[in-house]
Every structure is written in structure tokens, then in C-alpha cells.
Design an enzyme around this catalytic site. Structure first.
Site, PDB file in Angstrom:
ATOM      1  N   SER A 124     -14.797 120.899 -14.245  1.00 15.48           N
ATOM      2  CA  SER A 124     -13.859 121.097 -15.179  1.00 15.48           C
ATOM      3  C   SER A 124     -14.142 122.182 -16.225  1.00 15.48           C
ATOM      4  O   SER A 124     -15.450 122.489 -16.478  1.00 15.48           O
ATOM      5  CB  SER A 124     -13.770 120.070 -16.040  1.00 15.48           C
ATOM      6  OG  SER A 124     -13.061 119.911 -17.395  1.00 15.48           O
ATOM      7  N   TYR A 149     -17.654 112.259 -21.277  1.00 14.52           N
ATOM      8  CA  TYR A 149     -16.936 112.691 -19.987  1.00 14.52           C
ATOM      9  C   TYR A 149     -17.330 114.164 -19.450  1.00 14.52           C
ATOM     10  O   TYR A 149     -17.509 114.387 -18.320  1.00 14.52           O
ATOM     11  CB  TYR A 149     -15.396 112.809 -20.188  1.00 14.52           C
ATOM     12  CG  TYR A 149     -14.614 113.523 -19.340  1.00 14.52           C
ATOM     13  CD1 TYR A 149     -14.256 112.988 -17.966  1.00 14.52           C
ATOM     14  CD2 TYR A 149     -14.043 114.733 -19.383  1.00 14.52           C
ATOM     15  CE1 TYR A 149     -13.587 113.737 -16.789  1.00 14.52           C
ATOM     16  CE2 TYR A 149     -13.355 115.643 -18.253  1.00 14.52           C
ATOM     17  CZ  TYR A 149     -13.353 115.062 -17.379  1.00 14.52           C
ATOM     18  OH  TYR A 149     -12.449 115.800 -16.291  1.00 14.52           O
ATOM     19  N   LYS A 153     -19.837 115.595 -16.097  1.00 16.65           N
ATOM     20  CA  LYS A 153     -19.379 116.957 -15.252  1.00 16.65           C
ATOM     21  C   LYS A 153     -20.789 117.919 -15.132  1.00 16.65           C
ATOM     22  O   LYS A 153     -21.141 118.314 -13.920  1.00 16.65           O
ATOM     23  CB  LYS A 153     -18.289 117.603 -15.766  1.00 16.65           C
ATOM     24  CG  LYS A 153     -17.121 116.893 -15.546  1.00 16.65           C
ATOM     25  CD  LYS A 153     -16.732 116.425 -14.240  1.00 16.65           C
ATOM     26  CE  LYS A 153     -15.270 115.479 -14.208  1.00 16.65           C
ATOM     27  NZ  LYS A 153     -15.098 115.316 -12.807  1.00 16.65           N
TER      28      LYS A 153
END
Ligand code: NAD
Ligand code: UD1
Length: 341
Positions: A124, A149, A153
């Protein structure tokens, strides 16, 4: 070529499965359906006229993963499965690290045991953090993630690098998505968030269809053209095709080993107010909205430098903002309640 797609019943996964099938890949979907509906896969089968092998399973469940890898000869894995609600990740960080990080490590372990070495990872733009200057480029250092979150990643990208250092056969592509929106042009598959949408487009679409009263625009005092945040929105079918390009790139570059990251975006940013305006054109009605305070963690503006994907993968986003809006509206108006339960 047989590809295992984890999280393939979800929003981006289902569109990618459709693109893979249309490009003659065999697909096995592995999804625990925690944020998806099996109807997405049925519709993909109808749209393509091709079959998908579906396994309901969790990436944290090594026994089921092992069974899948022993039953099928898998050439590559595209890994979408993850929890993705940024706000929830701050209140339930361990759940996010468990599911996203531990789940991915499990999957990689099983892949290594079965000597499956080609891996495409859903990363992302959030990995660039707030420190880097825009537009983001792949050569920039990874930033300080603003949520668990985002941190999941960053951690996975790091784990992939370490694995590639340790195992010279392992090959990974990290696709750093900017803001995927839209739906397949048929209006048969699309984004179907559970509960109140966190992201802009699903919220706007639900206001348009009468499911929600008014959109809150988070902040109108940013140092942007109209004071609202700017993002690099890209059509989900362009994003899906980016995965096909990545698989083909791995196939073609048989001598490549290691990890390569690519931004998938359009290279242009547009504001929240511009999105509202474009959506109003598509649905031919006014979208009620009001200004609300800034949302914690939001950056004023970011967009991709997408040249690397263009040069190396031969990929470029081709669909414009009116197509993104028209396709979102077709999906939402044809399926006001999302997929049937
Ligand atoms: P989604 O929630 O629609 O899809 C994720 C899928 O993974 C769902 O089908 C869910 O049921 C499944 N899943 C979750 N945990 C699982 C587990 N433990 N085992 C098996 N299946 C599991 O989300 P999406 O928008 O399609 O996102 C796909 C990927 O892209 C995610 O990794 C997400 O973090 C990443 N991503 C998304 C965006 C975005 O804006 N949507 C942006 C950047 C990155
Ligand atoms: C968010 C996440 C990001 C994640 C991405 C895709 C945060 C801080 N960032 O990105 O980590 O990778 O989703 O899942 O959550 N907006 C409104 N009203 C709304 C919803 C959004 O004004 O009801 C605005 C936001 O302030 C933002 C823009 O719309 O400026 C886009 O928001 P969103 O779709 O949530 O994407 P990001 O914030 O870019």
C-alpha cells in the site's frame, strides 16, 4: 499456469481473478470469507465463463494451507488476504498483526516447504508514511506507518526482503496500491463493505443510493487547491491488470530473484470535492455532504510516481475518473444492498 489467490473473493481480489481468468491463468481462491461473499466468485465465473477452484480457509491455518499445496501444483501466489480497516487496527492491533503478519508468515512457510517461490504481495502507499515528499517513488525509504494496519504492510515488505536474502530462489513483487475505486464495467462485481464504509467512494455511493444521509468531508482547511485532501484514485480493473502484468513480468524474467516494489497509481491526485462533483455527474443527482473535522492520520495529499511500473511491467492506468465514477454507480445502483446473503 496455476495461481493461488488468497483473499480472492474480496474487492480487489475478485477483480484480479477475473483478469487472470481472461488471460488464461488457472485460479485457486483461498479465502476465509471474513470480509467477502462467495457470490463474488460465482459472478466472476459467469462473467468469464470459466471455473475457479474455491477453498474456504484461513491463512493462519497451516494444516489447510498445506492440504491445498499438496493437492494442487501451484506456480505462483498472489496474496490479498488481510484485514484492512485502518481505524479498527488501532483499537485491535494484535488482531491485525496476527491476521496480516502472522498469516503471511504462515503462507510463506508453506510455500517454502512446497518449493513455490513466486509471490505477489498487496502492499500500500501507506508504507511511504508521512515523511517522504510527494510524488512517492519506490526508491524512497519506507516511512513510519501511522497505524498497525500500515505497520503490518511495512513489516511484511521487510520479511520478504529478509526471506529473499536467505533463499536465492524466492522472488517477490510488492505492489503498492494507491486508492483503488470503481467496479467491473458490467456492474456485477464491486466493493461491498460490511457496516459503515471507512473509505470515501463506498460512502459516497451509499449516500447516492439513499442508504446514508450525508457524507462527512473530513477537513476543508488543508493546504491543497480546494482545502480538501487529494489522493491518487485508480480504477480497480487497472489495478487488477497490474497484477496480470506482474505475473507476466515474473514469468518473463526467469533470472530475477529478490524483491521488487512497484507503485500502482495514475500519477495524478484529485480532491474530495472533485470526487463528489464527478460522482454527481455519473449518478445525475446531488450528493448531500457537510464539512467535518480532519480525520486522525490523514495526509493532505499523496500520489504516485508510476513510471517504474510503466517502464518495467509495461503497465499504465488507462481508465479516467468519469469511468471510475460511472462504474461505481452502475455497481451500487444495480446492487444497492451489495451481494445477496
Ligand atoms: P477485502 O477485505 O475486500 O479483501 C480481503 C480478502 O481477504 C477478503 O475476501 C477477506 O475475506 C480475506 N481475508 C482476510 N483475512 C483472511 C485470512 N486470515 N485468511 C483468508 N482470507 C482472509 O480488501 P481489498 O480492498 O480487496 O484489499 C485486498 C488487499 O489489498 C489487502 O491486503 C489490503 O490491505 C490491500 N490494499 C487495499 C487497498 C484498498 O484501498 N482497498 C489499498 C492498499 C492495499
Ligand atoms: C485509507 C487509509 C490507508 C489505506 C486506504 C485504503 C487512513 C488514514 N488511511 O486511505 O491507510 O491504505 O484507506 O484502504 O484511514 N474521506 C472523507 N469522508 C469519508 C471518507 C473519506 O472526507 O467518509 C476523505 C479522507 O479524509 C481522505 C479521502 O477521503 O482525504 C480518501 O479517504 P479513504 O478512501 O479512506 O482513503 P485514504 O485516506 O487515502
Amino acid at each position: 499456469m496455476k495461481i493461488l489467490v488468497t483473499g480472492g473473493a474480496g474487492y480487489i481480489g475478485s477483480h484480479t481473478v477475473l483478469s487472470l481468468l481472461n488471460n488464461d491463468f488457472d485460479v485457486i481462491v483461498y479465502d476465509n470469507l471474513s470480509n467477502a461473499n462467495i457470490e463474488s466468485i460465482r459472478r466472476v465465473e459467469n462473467l468469464t465463463g470459466k471455473k475457479v477452484s474455491f477453498i474456504k480457509g484461513d491463512i493462519q491455518d497451516k494444516a489447510t494451507l498445506t492440504k491445498v499445496f499438496s493437492e494442487f501444483v501451484i506456480d505462483a501466489v498472489i496474496h490479498f488476504a488481510a484485514l484492512k480497516a485502518v481505524g479498527e487496527s488501532s483499537t485491535l492491533p494484535l488482531k491485525y498483526y496476527q491476521n496480516n503478519v502472522h498469516g503471511t508468515l504462515n503462507l510463506l512457510e508453506v510455500m517454502m516447504a512446497f518449493r513455490v517461490y513466486d509471490f505477489i504481495f498487496s502492499s500500500s502507499a501507506t508504507v511511504y508514511g508521512g515523511e517522504n515528499v510527494v510524488p512517492y517513488e519506490e526508491t524512497m525509504p519506507l516511512g513510519e506507518a501511522s497505524s498497525p494496519y500500515g505497520a503490518s504492510k511495512v513489516m511484511i515488505e521487510r520479511a520478504l526482503k529478509d526471506l529473499a536474502q536467505a533463499n536465492s530462489e524466492f522472488r517477490a513483487v510488492c505492489l503498492r496500491y494507491f486508492n483503488p475505486i470503481g467496479a467491473h464495467e458490467s456492474g456485477d462485481i464491486g466493493e461491498d463493505p460490511k457496516g459503515i464504509p471507512n473509505n470515501l467512494l463506498p460512502y459516497v455511493a451509499q449516500v447516492a443510493v439513499g442508504k446514508r444521509e450525508s457524507l462527512q468531508v473530513f477537513g476543508n482547511d488543508y493546504s491543497t487547491q480546494d482545502g480538501t485532501c487529494e489522493r491518487d484514485y485508480l480504477h480497480v480493473m487497472d489495478l487488477a491488470e497490474g497484477h496480470v502484468s506482474a505475473v507476466n513480468w515474473l514469468k518473463k524474467n526467469s533470472s530475477f530473484t529478490g524483491v521488487e516494489a512497484f507503485n500502482l497509481g495514475t500519477g495524478r491526485a484529485i480532491s474530495v470535492l472533485e470526487i463528489i462533483n464527478a460522482f454527481e455527474q455519473a449518478c445525475q443527482q446531488k450528493i448531500p455532504y457537510h464539512f467535518a473535522p480532519r480525520r486522525y492520520g490523514d495526509l493532505p495529499a499523496f500520489w504516485a510516481n508510476a513510471e517504474k511500473a510503466n517502464k518495467q511491467l509495461g503497465w499504465k492506468a488507462t481508465r479516467n475518473i468519469s469511468q471510475m465514477m460511472a462504474d461505481t454507480w452502475r455497481w451500487q445502483s444495480n446492487n444497492p444492498q451489495g451481494y445477496p446473503n
